[in-house]
Design an enzyme around this catalytic site. Structure first.
Site, PDB file in Angstrom:
ATOM      1  N   CYS A  90       2.133   0.697  -0.174  1.00 35.95           N
ATOM      2  CA  CYS A  90       2.017   1.589   0.899  1.00 35.95           C
ATOM      3  C   CYS A  90       1.297   0.952   1.733  1.00 35.95           C
ATOM      4  O   CYS A  90       1.562   1.280   3.345  1.00 35.95           O
ATOM      5  CB  CYS A  90       1.631   2.851   0.374  1.00 35.95           C
ATOM      6  SG  CYS A  90       2.864   3.664  -0.602  1.00 35.95           S
ATOM      7  N   GLU A  92       3.781   8.436   0.967  1.00 31.12           N
ATOM      8  CA  GLU A  92       3.544   7.579   2.362  1.00 31.12           C
ATOM      9  C   GLU A  92       4.679   6.807   2.789  1.00 31.12           C
ATOM     10  O   GLU A  92       5.135   6.780   4.099  1.00 31.12           O
ATOM     11  CB  GLU A  92       2.390   6.416   2.195  1.00 31.12           C
ATOM     12  CG  GLU A  92       1.180   6.727   1.726  1.00 31.12           C
ATOM     13  CD  GLU A  92       0.823   6.899   0.294  1.00 31.12           C
ATOM     14  OE1 GLU A  92      -0.247   6.469  -0.300  1.00 31.12           O
ATOM     15  OE2 GLU A  92       2.050   7.198  -0.768  1.00 31.12           O
ATOM     16  N   CYS A 118      -1.710   2.675  -2.103  1.00 28.64           N
ATOM     17  CA  CYS A 118      -1.582   1.491  -3.040  1.00 28.64           C
ATOM     18  C   CYS A 118      -1.143   0.235  -2.176  1.00 28.64           C
ATOM     19  O   CYS A 118      -1.009   0.557  -1.149  1.00 28.64           O
ATOM     20  CB  CYS A 118      -0.459   1.782  -4.120  1.00 28.64           C
ATOM     21  SG  CYS A 118       1.103   1.805  -3.415  1.00 28.64           S
TER      22      CYS A 118
END
Length: 163
Positions: free
Chosen positions: A92, A61, A89
């Site tokens: 990101c 990402e 996560c």
């Protein structure tokens, strides 16, 4: 004779993210792939490169955000959608909020570090000034099998190394 069901645009773009995830797996990286779409065109393609670059921030990402921003010559991704094979996560998800991406689409939920609703919900955190639309479960089984198979192989090879 069975007629194939046409793919939705979400499935089509997630298939492109899956291609990136397979590249990551081929390079012994956690198999996460991402694409960013603007006006129905892919402007960024990336896969995890944490091990390759020895960089804990080299998630698919994050690399895709950098590529998309360069493509648009803008720090804002207001009219863009991210397709990623695994739920982002916290790092990101935070970066996606800061980039003001319009939409986050993920394949498999991440019950350990997912920050778009599974463990945390950074994308929907009320005090933040931007809240992207989030949709999970796109090609979920295929995305989940890729990640779980990768970690199963890692565990099995580790067990094989133990005396």
């Amino acid at each position: 004779m069975t007629v194939p069901v046409p793919l939705t645009s979400d499935e089509m773009f997630m298939r492109e993210a899956l291609k990136q995830a397979r590249i990551a797996a081929d390079n012994d990286e956690v198999p996460v792939g991402a694409v960013i779409v603007h006006e129905n065109k892919i402007i960024a393609r990336a896969h995890n490169q944490v091990e390759t670059l020895k960089d804990p921030t080299a998630h698919a990402e994050m690399i895709a955000i950098t590529q998309a921003s360069a493509s648009l010559e803008s720090k804002w991704l207001l009219e863009c959608a991210l397709y990623v094979t695994l739920e982002p996560c916290s790092m990101c998800a935070g970066a996606l909020v800061l980039a003001r991406i319009r939409r986050i689409c993920f394949g498999a939920a991440d019950p350990k570090t997912g920050a778009c609703g599974s463990v945390l919900d950074i994308a929907g955190h009320e005090p933040l000034n931007h809240h992207p639309e989030v949709q999970g479960g796109i090609l979920e089984e295929e995305c989940g099998r890729l990640v779980s198979g990768f970690f199963r192989r890692k565990r099995n090879s580790f067990i094989g190394l133990c005396p």
